[in-house]
Design an enzyme around this catalytic site. Structure first.
Site, PDB file in Angstrom:
ATOM      1  N   TRP A  94     -13.387  -1.758  -0.028  1.00 42.04           N
ATOM      2  CA  TRP A  94     -12.380  -1.968   0.998  1.00 42.04           C
ATOM      3  C   TRP A  94     -12.603  -3.277   1.759  1.00 42.04           C
ATOM      4  O   TRP A  94     -13.718  -3.589   2.167  1.00 42.04           O
ATOM      5  CB  TRP A  94     -12.403  -0.796   1.985  1.00 42.04           C
ATOM      6  CG  TRP A  94     -11.385  -0.937   3.075  1.00 42.04           C
ATOM      7  CD1 TRP A  94     -10.082  -0.537   3.048  1.00 42.04           C
ATOM      8  CD2 TRP A  94     -11.589  -1.533   4.360  1.00 42.04           C
ATOM      9  NE1 TRP A  94      -9.458  -0.852   4.231  1.00 42.04           N
ATOM     10  CE2 TRP A  94     -10.372  -1.465   5.052  1.00 42.04           C
ATOM     11  CE3 TRP A  94     -12.699  -2.129   4.977  1.00 42.04           C
ATOM     12  CZ2 TRP A  94     -10.216  -1.952   6.342  1.00 42.04           C
ATOM     13  CZ3 TRP A  94     -12.548  -2.613   6.263  1.00 42.04           C
ATOM     14  CH2 TRP A  94     -11.321  -2.523   6.934  1.00 42.04           C
ATOM     15  N   GLU A 112      -9.883  -8.877   0.792  1.00 40.46           N
ATOM     16  CA  GLU A 112      -9.012  -9.551  -0.178  1.00 40.46           C
ATOM     17  C   GLU A 112      -7.758 -10.126   0.482  1.00 40.46           C
ATOM     18  O   GLU A 112      -7.271 -11.188   0.096  1.00 40.46           O
ATOM     19  CB  GLU A 112      -8.627  -8.595  -1.323  1.00 40.46           C
ATOM     20  CG  GLU A 112      -7.528  -7.605  -1.047  1.00 40.46           C
ATOM     21  CD  GLU A 112      -7.955  -6.453  -0.158  1.00 40.46           C
ATOM     22  OE1 GLU A 112      -7.071  -5.744   0.351  1.00 40.46           O
ATOM     23  OE2 GLU A 112      -9.175  -6.250   0.014  1.00 40.46           O
ATOM     24  N   ASP A 113      -7.214  -9.437   1.501  1.00 41.41           N
ATOM     25  CA  ASP A 113      -6.008  -9.950   2.149  1.00 41.41           C
ATOM     26  C   ASP A 113      -6.298 -11.232   2.938  1.00 41.41           C
ATOM     27  O   ASP A 113      -5.456 -12.134   3.009  1.00 41.41           O
ATOM     28  CB  ASP A 113      -5.386  -8.887   3.049  1.00 41.41           C
ATOM     29  CG  ASP A 113      -6.400  -8.219   3.968  1.00 41.41           C
ATOM     30  OD1 ASP A 113      -7.601  -8.447   3.789  1.00 41.41           O
ATOM     31  OD2 ASP A 113      -5.983  -7.460   4.856  1.00 41.41           O
ATOM     32  N   HIS A 169      -5.026   9.473   6.665  1.00 37.66           N
ATOM     33  CA  HIS A 169      -5.858   9.998   5.585  1.00 37.66           C
ATOM     34  C   HIS A 169      -7.297   9.571   5.806  1.00 37.66           C
ATOM     35  O   HIS A 169      -7.589   8.631   6.575  1.00 37.66           O
ATOM     36  CB  HIS A 169      -5.359   9.481   4.225  1.00 37.66           C
ATOM     37  CG  HIS A 169      -5.379   7.980   4.107  1.00 37.66           C
ATOM     38  ND1 HIS A 169      -6.455   7.274   3.628  1.00 37.66           N
ATOM     39  CD2 HIS A 169      -4.441   7.047   4.429  1.00 37.66           C
ATOM     40  CE1 HIS A 169      -6.182   5.980   3.652  1.00 37.66           C
ATOM     41  NE2 HIS A 169      -4.978   5.813   4.138  1.00 37.66           N
ATOM     42  N   MET A 191       1.864   4.583   9.186  1.00 32.31           N
ATOM     43  CA  MET A 191       0.861   4.840   8.153  1.00 32.31           C
ATOM     44  C   MET A 191       0.639   6.345   8.029  1.00 32.31           C
ATOM     45  O   MET A 191       0.529   7.050   9.032  1.00 32.31           O
ATOM     46  CB  MET A 191      -0.462   4.138   8.488  1.00 32.31           C
ATOM     47  CG  MET A 191      -1.583   4.475   7.514  1.00 32.31           C
ATOM     48  SD  MET A 191      -3.115   3.600   7.892  1.00 32.31           S
ATOM     49  CE  MET A 191      -2.748   1.995   7.202  1.00 32.31           C
ATOM     50  N   ASP A 223       0.851  -1.184   0.000  1.00 38.63           N
ATOM     51  CA  ASP A 223       0.000   0.000   0.000  1.00 38.63           C
ATOM     52  C   ASP A 223       0.886   1.234   0.000  1.00 38.63           C
ATOM     53  O   ASP A 223       1.997   1.230   0.571  1.00 38.63           O
ATOM     54  CB  ASP A 223      -0.908   0.007   1.227  1.00 38.63           C
ATOM     55  CG  ASP A 223      -1.991  -1.061   1.154  1.00 38.63           C
ATOM     56  OD1 ASP A 223      -2.213  -1.607   0.055  1.00 38.63           O
ATOM     57  OD2 ASP A 223      -2.613  -1.354   2.196  1.00 38.63           O
ATOM     58  N   ASP A 277       0.576   4.036   1.501  1.00 37.75           N
ATOM     59  CA  ASP A 277       0.604   4.833   2.727  1.00 37.75           C
ATOM     60  C   ASP A 277       1.354   4.159   3.874  1.00 37.75           C
ATOM     61  O   ASP A 277       1.277   4.611   5.010  1.00 37.75           O
ATOM     62  CB  ASP A 277      -0.819   5.170   3.179  1.00 37.75           C
ATOM     63  CG  ASP A 277      -1.686   3.929   3.366  1.00 37.75           C
ATOM     64  OD1 ASP A 277      -1.167   2.804   3.207  1.00 37.75           O
ATOM     65  OD2 ASP A 277      -2.884   4.085   3.655  1.00 37.75           O
ATOM     66  N   ARG A 321     -10.925   7.945   4.409  1.00 38.58           N
ATOM     67  CA  ARG A 321     -11.282   6.845   3.518  1.00 38.58           C
ATOM     68  C   ARG A 321     -11.506   7.361   2.106  1.00 38.58           C
ATOM     69  O   ARG A 321     -12.164   8.364   1.880  1.00 38.58           O
ATOM     70  CB  ARG A 321     -12.552   6.152   4.046  1.00 38.58           C
ATOM     71  CG  ARG A 321     -13.093   5.021   3.176  1.00 38.58           C
ATOM     72  CD  ARG A 321     -12.130   3.826   3.099  1.00 38.58           C
ATOM     73  NE  ARG A 321     -11.728   3.348   4.402  1.00 38.58           N
ATOM     74  CZ  ARG A 321     -12.482   2.563   5.180  1.00 38.58           C
ATOM     75  NH1 ARG A 321     -13.683   2.188   4.789  1.00 38.58           N
ATOM     76  NH2 ARG A 321     -12.017   2.151   6.341  1.00 38.58           N
TER      77      ARG A 321
END
Length: 373
Positions: free
Chosen positions: A279, A282-283, A312, A309, A217, A219, A314
């Site tokens: 969101w 998937e992981d 931020h 991180m 990712d 971030d 969403r």
């Protein structure tokens, strides 16, 4: 009589002082010749040591600083008056494999996002990175060739910080790498895993020698450069402790944030699922695929696998997927048909920036949900 005794005493004292001086002289000579021998040994190995000191940025007190390079192995800049020699041939010493533990690692890093960041600054800090965000160690043979894939949309601010920190880290780790930004075209629902499938195929089109793939990712920044970005005998989960989770693993099956699989491991699980729109989920599906194919997830020590991180809100069109829990339970039934073997997308553009390669793709939109009746 008294004078006679005094004379004998003085004579003895003089002899003792003379012996002490002689002993001192012998010791000084021994030390002198020992140091002299060490200097001879130093000068005999002077050239070899100079060659091994190429690119001294790895020992810099500033982890993100880089010494200028004037060619392979950090050679000295050529003199304007220097002329090529035609009377002698130069035989370059063959490069040795890079060490398992690179010698220039810094360890724990200070990661902050308050300082202004620009692409111009990132480019100045990394003069050895080639067009498209590619790098190869000049002083050793890397053990793997790594493609780093980042799913992306509207995160230019985060990308600057990611490149600022990761390029120096990867160079100190002696990684041969290329950085690929997989940019989702349009404003439809985001699909992280499908973008990573696209990145896998497009990176191999760009360089078929990639044998390791890191999925990150944009971030997440590692806080320790001993968290080596390479592939292992088992699939790797790098982001063990994020600051948002209190630097702890949220649950045993967590595989989010930053992970790595070799080419063969990725193909063995049929890549990542394509049907997780929005969101989340998937992981966990990927973790299930790894387990169902007889592999285990490996992780670095929790003290090394820490990440910061960039805070931020969403992202728009990346709302939580309400179907994710149902899909995770059905991984065993879906992983054979849903993955790299069923991937469909349209390549929009490939462009090479100085610090990364951008791949813009159209991946479609989620299927309409069945109405409840």
């Amino acid at each position: 009589m008294t004078r006679l005794l005094l004379g004998v005493t003085l004579e003895r004292i003089c002899k003792a002082v003379l012996l002490l001086c002689l002993l001192h002289f012998v010791i000084i000579m021994i030390l002198y010749f020992d140091v002299y021998a060490q200097h001879l040994d130093f000068f005999s190995r002077f050239n070899a040591r100079n060659a091994s000191r190429a690119h001294p940025f790895s020992n810099s007190s500033r982890p993100n600083s880089t010494a200028p390079s004037y060619g392979p192995a950090g050679a000295e800049p050529p003199s304007p008056s220097a002329k090529p020699s035609t009377n002698r041939s130069v035989t370059e010493k063959p490069l040795q494999p890079c060490q398992e533990t690179p010698p220039g690692l810094v360890g724990r890093l200070l990661i902050e996002f308050s300082s202004p960041m620009s692409m111009e600054r990132v480019q100045r800090e990394n003069p050895d990175v080639r067009q498209g965000g590619k790098y190869t160690p000049p002083d050793c043979l890397p053990r793997q060739k790594v493609a780093i894939l980042i799913p992306f949309r509207h995160r230019e601010h985060h990308l600057k910080y990611w490149l600022h920190y990761l390029h120096p880290i990867l160079r100190r780790q002696k990684v041969a790498y290329g950085i690929y930004i997989i940019n989702q075209y349009g404003e439809d629902t985001f699909n992280r895993a499908k973008l990573l499938n696209v990145g896998f195929l497009e990176a191999l089109k760009d360089d078929e020698e990639y044998d390791c793939f890191i999925f990150s990712d944009v971030d997440l920044i590692p806080m320790d450069d001993r968290n080596l970005y390479r592939c292992y005998e088992q699939p790797r989960h790098f982001a063990v402790g994020m600051d948002k989770f209190g630097f702890r693993l949220p649950y045993a099956g967590y595989f989010g944030g930053v992970s790595g699989l070799s080419k063969s491991q990725f193909l063995k699980i049929n890549g990542f699922p394509n049907e997780y729109w929005g969101w989340g989920g998937e992981d966990d599906d990927i973790f299930n695929r790894i387990s169902l194919n007889g592999m285990k997830v490996s992780r670095p020590d929790i003290r090394i696998g820490r990440y910061r991180m960039i805070k931020h809100e969403r992202d728009k069109h990346n709302e939580p997927n309400p179907q994710r829990f149902t899909k995770i339970q059905n991984t065993k039934m879906t992983m054979k048909r849903d993955g790299i073997s069923s991937l469909q997308y349209r390549l929009v553009e490939v462009s090479r920036a100085p610090m990364y390669t951008n791949i813009t793709v159209e991946i479609g939109r989620p299927p309409p949900r069945l109405a409840r009746g």
